[in-house]
Design a protein around this motif. Structure first.
Motif, mmCIF file in Angstrom:
data_model
loop_
_atom_site.group_PDB
_atom_site.id
_atom_site.type_symbol
_atom_site.label_atom_id
_atom_site.label_comp_id
_atom_site.label_asym_id
_atom_site.label_seq_id
_atom_site.Cartn_x
_atom_site.Cartn_y
_atom_site.Cartn_z
ATOM 1 N N VAL A 33 18.905 -9.629 -17.966
ATOM 2 C CA VAL A 33 18.380 -10.312 -16.772
ATOM 3 C C VAL A 33 19.051 -9.765 -15.526
ATOM 4 O O VAL A 33 18.390 -9.504 -14.512
ATOM 5 N N ILE A 34 20.366 -9.560 -15.599
ATOM 6 C CA ILE A 34 21.084 -9.013 -14.441
ATOM 7 C C ILE A 34 20.580 -7.599 -14.134
ATOM 8 O O ILE A 34 20.362 -7.240 -12.969
ATOM 9 N N MET A 36 17.600 -6.435 -14.802
ATOM 10 C CA MET A 36 16.253 -6.562 -14.216
ATOM 11 C C MET A 36 16.329 -7.003 -12.757
ATOM 12 O O MET A 36 15.508 -6.590 -11.937
ATOM 13 N N PHE A 37 17.337 -7.810 -12.410
ATOM 14 C CA PHE A 37 17.512 -8.218 -11.012
ATOM 15 C C PHE A 37 17.925 -7.023 -10.159
ATOM 16 O O PHE A 37 17.386 -6.803 -9.067
ATOM 17 N N LEU A 46 13.006 -8.270 -11.198
ATOM 18 C CA LEU A 46 13.049 -9.692 -10.880
ATOM 19 C C LEU A 46 13.598 -9.956 -9.484
ATOM 20 O O LEU A 46 14.463 -9.240 -9.001
ATOM 21 N N ALA A 51 15.679 -14.279 -11.513
ATOM 22 C CA ALA A 51 16.892 -13.989 -12.287
ATOM 23 C C ALA A 51 17.691 -15.265 -12.549
ATOM 24 O O ALA A 51 18.132 -15.512 -13.678
ATOM 25 N N ILE A 55 18.447 -16.953 -16.202
ATOM 26 C CA ILE A 55 19.833 -17.187 -16.629
ATOM 27 C C ILE A 55 20.047 -18.659 -16.988
ATOM 28 O O ILE A 55 20.621 -18.977 -18.030
#
Length: 164
Positions: A33-34, A36-37, A46, A51, A55
């Protein structure tokens, strides 16, 4: 006479290893996720809101799973175990305190107790160590909730007052 009825906690290496891989998967999802951010800052991926939402969702999923799985995620319930003011009963065996030496009773956690970072305890890391007929024994037992935790703390204080 006051007593607390619970179960022996039997640790399982296979389940603990499986849980370790599950937790590593959660960590990998958070890192993803980080990533993708960070890619979102560059134009693809994202936003900050997306994000944070992912999370929070992953952490909530982990907390729910920890509560739902509880003790069975790391081991199994064993024999019925009773702590009373006069001794222990494990299955069919009765162990009076008068026959035990080097007795130590640890009351450390209960199922659902929040961890320092995130997640919850499973309630099985409570321990009793003693010697019986010269042999050392180590027994882990389960505490189900905060009310039971407080009850066991009071019971242990009574036991320690009588055995000293």
């Amino acid at each position: 006479m006051e007593e607390y009825t619970t179960y022996v906690y039997e640790k399982s290496k296979k389940k603990a290893t499986k849980r370790l891989f599950y937790n590593l998967g959660i960590l990998a999802a958070l890192v993803g996720v980080i990533y993708m951010f960070v890619a979102g800052i560059l134009g693809i991926g994202l936003s900050i809101v997306g994000a944070i939402a992912l999370i929070v969702a992953i952490i909530q999923m982990k907390n729910y799973d920890d509560k739902y799985m509880g003790i069975t995620a790391y081991g199994d319930r064993g024999a019925k175990f009773i702590i009373s003011e006069t001794g222990f009963t494990m299955g069919d065996s009765v162990l009076p305190f008068a026959e035990l030496s080097d007795l130590m009773i640890y009351v450390d956690e209960y199922a659902g107790k929040p961890r320092e970072i995130f997640g919850v305890h499973h309630g099985g890391n409570n321990e009793i160590t003693f010697r019986y007929k010269g042999q050392p024994y180590n027994v882990n037992y389960i505490i189900k909730n905060k009310a039971d935790f407080q009850q066991v703390e009071k019971l242990v204080a009574k036991i320690e007052g009588k055995t000293k």
